[in-house]
Design an enzyme around this catalytic site. Structure first.
Site, mmCIF file in Angstrom:
data_model
loop_
_atom_site.group_PDB
_atom_site.id
_atom_site.type_symbol
_atom_site.label_atom_id
_atom_site.label_comp_id
_atom_site.label_asym_id
_atom_site.label_seq_id
_atom_site.Cartn_x
_atom_site.Cartn_y
_atom_site.Cartn_z
ATOM 1 N N SER A 1 1.743 -9.756 -0.749
ATOM 2 C CA SER A 1 1.479 -8.315 -0.733
ATOM 3 C C SER A 1 1.614 -7.667 0.642
ATOM 4 C CB SER A 1 0.081 -8.042 -1.293
ATOM 5 O OG SER A 1 -0.880 -8.808 -0.587
ATOM 6 N N GLU B 1 -9.769 6.395 2.837
ATOM 7 C CA GLU B 1 -10.697 5.422 3.390
ATOM 8 C C GLU B 1 -9.884 4.189 3.734
ATOM 9 O OE1 GLU B 1 -10.113 5.653 0.183
ATOM 10 O OE2 GLU B 1 -9.600 3.549 -0.196
ATOM 11 N N LYS C 1 0.807 -1.223 0.000
ATOM 12 C CA LYS C 1 0.000 0.000 0.000
ATOM 13 C C LYS C 1 0.842 1.275 0.000
ATOM 14 C CE LYS C 1 -4.238 -1.714 0.232
ATOM 15 N NZ LYS C 1 -5.145 -1.552 -0.922
#
Lengths: 287, 399
Positions: B381, B114, B92
């Protein structure tokens, strides 16, 4: 096939359907202009607070002075709305009010009112789920006059607008304080019925309307737009409604009415909503 | 066949993507599109981004050959792209750095985001601290309860976490609320979307910031294995880690692209988040894509053990890659993901995020069907520390 749908089909092919039906919005604005009056357009969400009250509420709005009704189609994710209208959507969805149900409510209303234009206002996905063509055909049969899909901006709307036009329904579009000139011209070409000018930045139910800004922007819009212009977002009382009416062709009131519905009980729902709309009407009509 | 070059100028990937927002957001999106169009070709911007990825995130992330696990499975070799080793523990951060650098150039002093599980919220709070910006994170009140540690983490980083009480009180409602904030405060605020969804240019922009994963992999595969993998496997919620890995390989048609969605308690139940497997096209959150919805077009609640995959939509580019047949999408249940989580811990000493465990679980199913000289590259990830409480609870323990 029943008699009505045969009639509709015939009028569709002959291109001459019932004037009263297809031009209700234009006719309403023309009549108001003659009387030198401005339109009052209240918004309620279909199915709020309960589907059984919706049709009677619509009649109440008309009796208290509404010229056009904006009927909200409940959606699970109303991104452009503030908490008040969002809650009204949630209340309606408790009863699983679908787009199909909303159309049935309109048809029910039309049984006793063939004059007041009805504009559906909602989000794209319920319409996509039904399919553009089958939605437009049904909406036309039920007596819907205009549709405003909040998340269909002009650049994604060419097929949609065409579809509505074929079914003689007006495609209503939003303009906002941040819309630049090129887009205003684009919207002017696509829009039918009236233009809904969102008078402030933010979501529905916000409360910082600047009349000076509205006045400046409307002057600019008039250079490109010949349709009537309604102003909404942030109109909460008679004084503001009157001031906005002086600048525009129509005053749209949503969240304030939903608040009234929210705080009413079954016994005073119609009288409370009725007096609120009546007060707005009187304020707008006052010389 | 001409090279893949999507989206088109209107943000469409075939019939998907686009700009399905209210008029009030249009000018903000146009502004963003123009600015991003400029900076994506700006050498200064790109070199600052690369520097940040190297020194702050710790890139490149290695490719690790999971030999013991591969041997145990007895088929193809499994390679892991170690995004879990990034600063903040997931992919991210690549995207939030990119968007924060853009926000800074656009003169925005306030960022909003968000978050579902909290990973994107943490990554946003992190970069806001790094660049001295105010940060507000919207999070469904259900998720606030489920992810208390990440909420505290965001607060430690100086962010304000706003619990969202509307709708299903999860990720989609947090996204709605962030959009409302943005439309109200657009002059000073930049909205950092965490995945390859939302209105154009977000799906393209977030992809561009995540593409570093696939670009590195291409070089590393050549260097370490002298060839490219036979298949890429990545989990798909919104789909940003998957598109980051897949994108540089789209024109390499010999490389299979496999996205793994969350089957929750099973795709034959109503508790899953397998959007591409079970959903229908529609419009939500500014783009046209596959959605999990009821017959009336209302968005329904999804379920996954992994909060990061618990979303009723999916990035429009994945919708297109599915329809045109370039990528395939499969689904893995909570139980299968949990088993992969435990297996990787035991066989490789690596604790994967529950999101990534879905990709691992599919690799564990697929590898044994292939010969030993085949190479599967799985995007690991994120790391699983954040999921320890969930895993313990599933095992009947309380920490």
């Amino acid at each position: 096939m029943n008699l009505d749908s045969i009639k509709n089909l015939l009028s569709f092919f002959s291109g001459q359907s019932d004037i009263n039906r297809t031009h209700r919005i234009a006719k309403t604005f023309a009549e108001l202009k003659e009387q030198n009056r401005k339109a009052l357009i209240p918004f309620i969400t279909a199915g709020d607070p309960h589907p059984k009250y919706t049709v009677q509420l619509m009649h109440q709005l008309v009796q208290s002075g509404a010229d056009i009704i904006e009927l909200g189609v409940p959606f699970s994710d109303p991104m452009a709305d503030g908490p008040t209208i969002q809650r009204s959507s949630e209340r309606a969805l408790k009863y699983h009010v679908s787009l199909d149900d909303v159309l049935k409510l309109v048809a029910e209303f039309r049984k006793t009112n063939t004059n007041t234009p009805i504009v559906l206002m909602g989000y794209a996905n319920p319409v996509e789920a039904l399919g553009h063509v089958s939605f437009a055909a049904k909406a036309r049969d039920c007596g819907v006059d205009g549709v405003l899909i909040v998340d269909y901006p002009p650049e994604e709307s060419s097929e949609w607008v065409q579809c509505l036009e074929q079914h003689q329904i007006d495609a209503i579009f939003l303009l906002s304080p941040t819309t630049h000139q090129q887009r205003i011209e684009q919207v002017a070409k696509m829009a039918k019925g009236y233009i809904y000018y969102v008078s402030l930045k933010g979501v529905t139910g916000a409360s910082h309307l600047d009349l000076q800004d509205v006045s400046t922007m409307l002057k600019q819009l008039r250079q490109y737009i010949s349709l009537p212009i309604g102003v909404g977002f942030g109109i909460r009382d008679g004084v503001t409604a009157k001031a906005v009416a002086e600048l525009s062709d129509a005053v749209v009131v949503g969240s304030r009415i939903i608040e009234e519905i929210e705080k009413s009980s079954e016994s005073d729902l119609f009288s409370n909503v009725g007096s609120l709309v009546k007060a707005l009407r009187d304020a707008i009509d006052k010389n | 066949m001409s090279a893949y070059d999507l989206p088109n100028k209107n943000g469409h990937f075939g019939p998907y993507g686009g700009i399905f927002v209210a008029e009030t957001l249009i000018s903000a999106l146009e502004d963003l599109r123009e600015q991003y169009e400029f900076y994506r070709h700006d050498a200064n911007f790109q070199s600052e981004f690369a520097e940040e990825l190297k020194h702050y995130v710790g890139r490149p992330s290695p490719i690790y050959h999971a030999k013991r696990w591969s041997e145990h499975l007895g088929g193809a070799q499994i390679l892991l792209k170690r995004e879990d080793l990034n600063h903040t523990g997931a992919h991210k951060i690549n995207n939030t750095i990119g968007q924060a650098l853009l926000a800074r150039r656009m003169g925005k002093k306030r960022v909003i985001a968000e978050t579902g599980a909290g990973q994107h919220g943490v990554a946003s709070a992190t970069v806001a601290a790094r660049y001295g910006m105010e940060c507000v994170v919207y999070m469904g009140s259900e998720d606030v309860k489920r992810q208390a540690t990440n909420v505290y983490r965001m607060k430690l980083l100086g962010a304000t976490v706003v619990p969202v009480e509307s709708g299903s009180r999860t990720l989609k409602d947090a996204l709605n609320e962030a959009m409302r904030d943005w439309v109200t405060n657009v002059e000073n605020t930049f909205y950092i979307i965490g995945t390859v969804a939302g209105p154009h240019p977000y799906p393209m922009m977030v992809r561009d910031f995540q593409v570093v994963i696939g670009n590195e992999a291409k070089i590393q595969m050549q260097e370490d294995f002298t060839r490219q993998p036979d298949a890429l496997i990545a989990c798909v919620g919104g789909g940003s880690n998957a598109i980051g890995l897949f994108y540089p390989y789209i024109d390499d048609v010999n490389v299979q692209l496999i996205g793994v969605e969350a089957a929750g308690k099973g795709i034959d139940t109503d508790q899953h988040a397998a959007t591409l497997s079970m959903g229908r096209p529609g419009v939500l959150h500014g783009n046209r894509t596959y959605l999990i919805q009821d017959e009336n077009g209302q968005i329904v609640e999804t379920h996954s053990i992994s909060a990061g995959l618990d979303y009723p939509g999916v990035g429009p580019e994945h919708a297109w890659l599915k329809d045109c047949g370039r990528a395939e999408y499969v689904a893995i249940t909570d139980d299968e993901a949990l088993e992969a989580f435990h297996t990787l811990c035991r066989y490789e000493g690596i604790m994967p995020a529950l999101e990534s465990s879905h990709a691992l679980a599919y690799a564990a199913k697929y590898a044994p069907t292939l010969p030993k000289d085949k190479l599967l590259l799985v995007n690991l990830s994120g790391r699983g520390d954040k999921d320890m409480a969930t895993v313990a609870q599933m095992s009947g323990l309380t920490l």
